[in-house]
Design a protein around this motif. Structure first.
Motif, short mmCIF file in Angstrom:
data_model
loop_
_atom_site.label_atom_id
_atom_site.label_comp_id
_atom_site.label_asym_id
_atom_site.label_seq_id
_atom_site.Cartn_x
_atom_site.Cartn_y
_atom_site.Cartn_z
N LYS A 160 -2.19 -10.62 -9.36
CA LYS A 160 -0.75 -9.95 -9.25
C LYS A 160 -0.28 -10.46 -8.05
O LYS A 160 -0.67 -8.92 -7.12
N TRP A 161 1.10 -10.74 -7.63
CA TRP A 161 1.13 -10.51 -6.31
C TRP A 161 2.20 -9.19 -6.19
O TRP A 161 2.73 -8.24 -7.18
N SER A 162 1.90 -8.71 -5.20
CA SER A 162 2.45 -7.46 -4.94
C SER A 162 3.32 -6.60 -3.28
O SER A 162 2.42 -7.86 -2.79
N GLU A 163 3.64 -6.50 -3.65
CA GLU A 163 4.62 -5.93 -2.41
C GLU A 163 3.86 -5.10 -1.28
O GLU A 163 4.28 -3.99 -1.57
N LEU A 164 2.90 -5.63 -0.49
CA LEU A 164 2.48 -3.94 0.10
C LEU A 164 2.44 -3.69 1.81
O LEU A 164 2.73 -5.28 2.47
N ILE A 165 3.31 -3.60 1.70
CA ILE A 165 3.29 -3.17 3.28
C ILE A 165 2.06 -2.62 4.71
O ILE A 165 1.33 -1.50 4.01
N PRO A 166 1.97 -3.21 5.44
CA PRO A 166 0.76 -3.85 6.23
C PRO A 166 0.82 -2.22 6.39
O PRO A 166 -0.60 -1.58 6.97
N GLY A 167 2.02 -1.28 6.78
CA GLY A 167 1.39 0.29 7.86
C GLY A 167 0.72 1.09 6.60
O GLY A 167 0.08 2.52 6.66
#
Length: 325
Positions: A160-167
Motif C-alpha cells: 500500500k502506497w505510503s508517503e514516507l519522509i526519508p528522515g
C-alpha cells in the motif's frame, strides 16, 4: 551470509510474522512468461497499453523492411494485479521477493516508485538493476556458494502506497539476536530533527526491536529497516540479509562483523547519522541515472526504446499521437 538466510528475507516469509507491524501488502506469484519478459533485453514495449504495437524498421542495403512488434500481454496476471492495486487503495509500491526498483525512479514520469497500473510496474522493473539482480543472482556473495541453490518462487509484492519522509527511515543491524547498530537510512542528507531527537529515536527503535522483532525472526543475524512516524510509532519496512549484499550505510561490514569493533555503551546500539550539512553526500542511486537504454539511443542502437517511453508518457496524459520515422 548463507543462502538460507537470503531465502528467509523474502517478504513472503517474514510478512506473516510481522503483519501487524508493517505496511499492508499483497503477494502475487510471478508467472514464468512475465519473468522472461522482465529479463528480455530487447526493446522495451510496455504491455497493457491501448496502443500495443509499434513499427520497427530494418535497414538493408537494398530496401527497408517494416514489421509490427506486438507488445506481450498477460491478461490473467494483469487482472490479478489491477484487483490487488484496487484493494490497496489504487496506489502501490512494487517490489520482488527482496528488492524494490529504487535505482529506476529516474524513468518514472513523477520520479516516484508509486504505481497505479501494471505498465507502471513493468517500466520500473525493466529499468532496474536491482530487479535483475533478484532474478539472476539472488545468492551473490553467499559463503556457501558451492552448495545447490534453494528453489525460488518469484513473486510480485504490492505494498500500500505510503508517503514516507526519508528522515524517518533507519537501518538496524542485528547480530546474535542483539541490536548492535542503527544507521540513518538516507545518510546523504542532514536532518536536524535526528540530531535533536537522537536519544528518543534510539530508544523507540530499541523498544520496538525488543517487543516485536527480537527472537521472532528465523535467523539470529539480520538487518531490518524501520520508519518512525510523526507520532513516534515505529513500523517495520523491510528485512535484509546480514552481509555485504546489504548496504551497511554509515558503518562498514568489517565493523559489523568483528566483535567489539562498534562502540557500545551498556549494551546500547551504536547510532550513526549525518551530523551537519557539511557531510551531505550525493545519492548512491545517481550512478544508475544514465540508463543503458539512453546509451543505446545516443549510439543509434535502439531509438525505439525512447519511442516506447514517450508513448507511455502520452498515455498518462490521455493524448494520442502517431509517431513515424
Amino acid at each position: 551470509m548463507k543462502k538460507e538466510q537470503v531465502v528467509n528475507c523474502q517478504l513472503s516469509v517474514w510478512y506473516p510474522i510481522f503483519k501487524k507491524h508493517t505496511i499492508k501488502s499483497l503477494i502475487l506469484p510471478l508467472p514464468q512468461n512475465v519473468i522472461d519478459y522482465l529479463l528480455d533485453d530487447g526493446t522495451l514495449v510496455v504491455s497493457g497499453s491501448d496502443h500495443n504495437t509499434q513499427q520497427t524498421h530494418t535497414n538493408n542495403s537494398d530496401s527497408d523492411v517494416e514489421e509490427d512488434v506486438q507488445a506481450p500481454e498477460f491478461p490473467e496476471f494483469t487482472s490479478k494485479v489491477l484487483e490487488a492495486i484496487n484493494v490497496l487503495g489504487g496506489r502501490v509500491f512494487p517490489k520482488l521477493n527482496w528488492s524494490a526498483p529504487q535505482d529506476a525512479n529516474w524513468i518514472a514520469l513523477n520520479s516516484s516508485l508509486e504505481c497505479q497500473s501494471l505498465s507502471d510496474i513493468f517500466l520500473l522493473f525493466k529499468s532496474s538493476d536491482f530487479i535483475t539482480h533478484d532474478l539472476t543472482q539472488p545468492f551473490h556473495l553467499c559463503s556457501d556458494e558451492d552448495s545447490p541453490n534453494p528453489p525460488i518462487n518469484y513473486e510480485l509484492v504490492l505494498r500500500k502506497w505510503s508517503e514516507l519522509i526519508p528522515g524517518g527511515e533507519f537501518r538496524c543491524f542485528v547480530k546474535e539476536n542483539k541490536l548492535i547498530a542503527i544507521s540513518q537510512r538516507d545518510y546523504t542528507q542532514y536532518y536536524q530533527h535526528i540530531l535533536k531527537q537522537e536519544q528518543h529515536i534510539s530508544q523507540a527503535i530499541q523498544a520496538f526491536f525488543s517487543q516485536h522483532v527480537q527472537y521472532k525472526f528465523l535467523d539470529e543475524d539480520f538487518v531490518f529497516d524501520v520508519y518512525r512516524d510523526s507520532q513516534g510509532r515505529v513500523w517495520l519496512i523491510d528485512i535484509n540479509p546480514f552481509g555485504e549484499v546489504t548496504d551497511s550505510l554509515l558503518f562498514t561490514w568489517d565493523e559489523l562483523t568483528s566483535s567489539g569493533e562498534i562502540s557500545q555503551q551498556q549494551g546500547v546500539p551504536a547510532f550513526r547519522y549525518t551530523t551537519s550539512e557539511v557531510t551531505v553526500q550525493p545519492s548512491p542511486c545517481l550512478s544508475y541515472r544514465i540508463p543503458r537504454d539512453f546509451v543505446d539511443l545516443s549510439t543509434g542502437e535502439d531509438a525505439y526504446k525512447l519511442m516506447d517511453f514517450l508513448k507511455l508518457a502520452i498515455k498518462k496524459k490521455n493524448m494520442y499521437i502517431y509517431i513515424s520515422i
